[in-house]
Design a protein around this motif. Structure first.
Motif, short mmCIF file in Angstrom:
data_model
loop_
_atom_site.label_atom_id
_atom_site.label_comp_id
_atom_site.label_asym_id
_atom_site.label_seq_id
_atom_site.Cartn_x
_atom_site.Cartn_y
_atom_site.Cartn_z
N VAL A 174 0.82 -1.21 0.00
CA VAL A 174 0.00 0.00 0.00
C VAL A 174 0.85 1.26 0.00
CG1 VAL A 174 -1.94 -1.13 1.12
CG2 VAL A 174 -0.27 0.07 2.52
N LEU A 175 2.12 1.15 0.36
CA LEU A 175 3.02 2.30 0.40
C LEU A 175 3.77 2.51 -0.91
CD1 LEU A 175 4.56 1.54 3.91
CD2 LEU A 175 2.67 3.09 3.38
N LEU A 176 3.55 1.65 -1.90
CA LEU A 176 4.37 1.66 -3.10
C LEU A 176 3.70 2.22 -4.34
CD1 LEU A 176 6.11 -1.82 -2.72
CD2 LEU A 176 7.04 0.43 -2.18
N ASP A 177 2.73 3.08 -4.20
CA ASP A 177 2.09 3.73 -5.35
C ASP A 177 1.61 2.74 -6.40
OD1 ASP A 177 2.57 6.24 -4.23
OD2 ASP A 177 4.55 6.37 -5.16
N GLY A 178 0.94 1.69 -5.98
CA GLY A 178 0.38 0.73 -6.93
C GLY A 178 1.30 -0.40 -7.33
N THR A 179 2.58 -0.32 -7.00
CA THR A 179 3.50 -1.41 -7.31
C THR A 179 3.23 -2.57 -6.36
OG1 THR A 179 5.20 0.14 -8.02
CG2 THR A 179 5.93 -2.08 -7.45
N ARG A 180 3.19 -3.77 -6.89
CA ARG A 180 3.02 -4.97 -6.07
C ARG A 180 4.29 -5.79 -6.15
NH1 ARG A 180 -2.23 -6.01 -3.64
NH2 ARG A 180 -3.41 -4.20 -4.28
N LEU A 181 4.74 -6.28 -5.00
CA LEU A 181 5.95 -7.11 -4.96
C LEU A 181 5.57 -8.58 -4.83
CD1 LEU A 181 8.18 -4.98 -2.57
CD2 LEU A 181 8.17 -5.03 -5.06
N GLY A 182 6.46 -9.45 -5.25
CA GLY A 182 6.26 -10.88 -5.14
C GLY A 182 5.60 -11.46 -6.38
N SER A 183 5.32 -12.76 -6.29
CA SER A 183 4.68 -13.44 -7.42
C SER A 183 3.40 -14.12 -6.98
CB SER A 183 5.63 -14.47 -8.04
OG SER A 183 5.63 -15.66 -7.28
N ARG A 184 2.56 -14.38 -7.95
CA ARG A 184 1.32 -15.09 -7.68
C ARG A 184 1.45 -16.58 -7.99
NH1 ARG A 184 -3.35 -12.40 -10.71
NH2 ARG A 184 -1.80 -11.87 -12.26
N LEU A 185 2.67 -17.09 -8.08
CA LEU A 185 2.88 -18.51 -8.33
C LEU A 185 2.23 -19.38 -7.27
CD1 LEU A 185 6.57 -18.38 -9.56
CD2 LEU A 185 4.62 -19.16 -10.89
N TRP A 186 2.11 -18.87 -6.06
CA TRP A 186 1.49 -19.65 -4.97
C TRP A 186 0.05 -20.04 -5.31
CZ3 TRP A 186 -2.80 -17.93 -2.24
CH2 TRP A 186 -3.14 -16.58 -2.38
N LEU A 187 -0.60 -19.26 -6.17
CA LEU A 187 -1.98 -19.56 -6.55
C LEU A 187 -2.10 -20.89 -7.29
CD1 LEU A 187 -3.07 -16.02 -7.76
CD2 LEU A 187 -3.90 -17.21 -5.73
N LEU A 188 -1.01 -21.34 -7.89
CA LEU A 188 -1.04 -22.57 -8.69
C LEU A 188 -0.89 -23.82 -7.83
CD1 LEU A 188 1.04 -21.29 -11.71
CD2 LEU A 188 -1.45 -21.39 -11.45
N SER A 189 -0.75 -23.69 -6.55
CA SER A 189 -0.58 -24.85 -5.68
C SER A 189 -1.87 -25.66 -5.53
CB SER A 189 -0.06 -24.42 -4.31
OG SER A 189 -1.02 -23.61 -3.65
N ARG A 190 -2.93 -25.25 -6.22
CA ARG A 190 -4.18 -26.00 -6.15
C ARG A 190 -4.07 -27.35 -6.84
NH1 ARG A 190 -4.76 -21.81 -9.68
NH2 ARG A 190 -5.38 -22.32 -11.80
N GLY A 191 -3.01 -27.55 -7.64
CA GLY A 191 -2.68 -28.88 -8.13
C GLY A 191 -3.29 -29.35 -9.42
N LYS A 192 -3.84 -28.48 -10.25
CA LYS A 192 -4.42 -28.93 -11.52
C LYS A 192 -3.33 -29.27 -12.53
CE LYS A 192 -7.41 -25.85 -12.82
NZ LYS A 192 -8.39 -24.80 -13.00
N TYR A 193 -2.37 -28.40 -12.68
CA TYR A 193 -1.22 -28.59 -13.59
C TYR A 193 -1.63 -28.98 -15.00
CZ TYR A 193 0.73 -28.57 -8.97
OH TYR A 193 1.03 -28.24 -7.68
N ASP A 194 -2.34 -28.06 -15.63
CA ASP A 194 -2.75 -28.24 -17.01
C ASP A 194 -2.13 -27.12 -17.84
OD1 ASP A 194 -4.25 -26.03 -16.22
OD2 ASP A 194 -6.18 -27.05 -16.34
N GLU A 195 -2.54 -27.02 -19.09
CA GLU A 195 -1.97 -26.01 -19.99
C GLU A 195 -2.24 -24.59 -19.49
OE1 GLU A 195 0.05 -24.18 -23.07
OE2 GLU A 195 0.18 -26.22 -22.27
#
Length: 158
Positions: free
Chosen positions: A81-102
């Motif tokens: 919230v202090l970074l003027d709209g810049t977001r740090l990190g990755s959203r790779l954690w969202l893929l841990s749901r385990g589907k692993y498709d295309e």
């Protein structure tokens, strides 16, 4: 769900790495905080970026959540919230749901690019990102940023 990560570091032409040991009074050393490419890339790649409102969360949450639980479910760093709209990190954690498709393969590459773009801009380096599906139960994301290679694996054991 198994998540493994590897940071491959190679010395530059002078034999230097981005890991710096600062001496302490007791004759031991501690890792120094630095702003080098490898450190920046590793933090961007391995830190959880806050999920967007339309992102599918890895664990479907049943029932009504309290406000605190709902905030935690989307993860991320509160300092964004202090970074003027810049977001740090990755959203790779969202893929841990385990589907692993295309779709997950494409999202993995896109999430890695999204995480590393600000680092590339800051350091003035190029990047190359790829993602692959292995044996139907493992997603591997690989990124080369400058002379730093990062990898992120989901599923399929270590």
């Amino acid at each position: 769900m198994d998540i493994t990560s590897t940071l491959l570091m190679r010395p530059d032409q002078d034999g230097l790495l981005d890991l710096i040991i600062s001496p302490t009074r007791a004759g031991r050393g501690t890792l120094a905080v630095d702003k080098t490419l490898a450190t920046s890339a590793l933090i961007a790649f391995q830190s959880d970026r806050r999920a967007q409102e339309d992102d599918e969360l890895p664990n479907s949450l049943d029932g009504l959540l309290s406000q605190v639980d709902a905030l935690r479910a989307r993860r991320g760093w509160v300092g964004d919230v202090l970074l003027d709209g810049t977001r740090l990190g990755s959203r790779l954690w969202l893929l841990s749901r385990g589907k692993y498709d295309e779709l997950d393969r494409r999202l993995g590459a896109a999430y890695a690019e999204e995480a590393l773009d600000p680092i590339c801009d800051w350091h003035g380096v190029d990047k190359s990102v790829s993602a692959s599906l292995e044996n139907g139960n493992r997603l591997s994301v690989r990124a080369v940023i400058g002379r730093v290679t990062l990898s992120y694996h989901l599923g399929g054991g270590v």
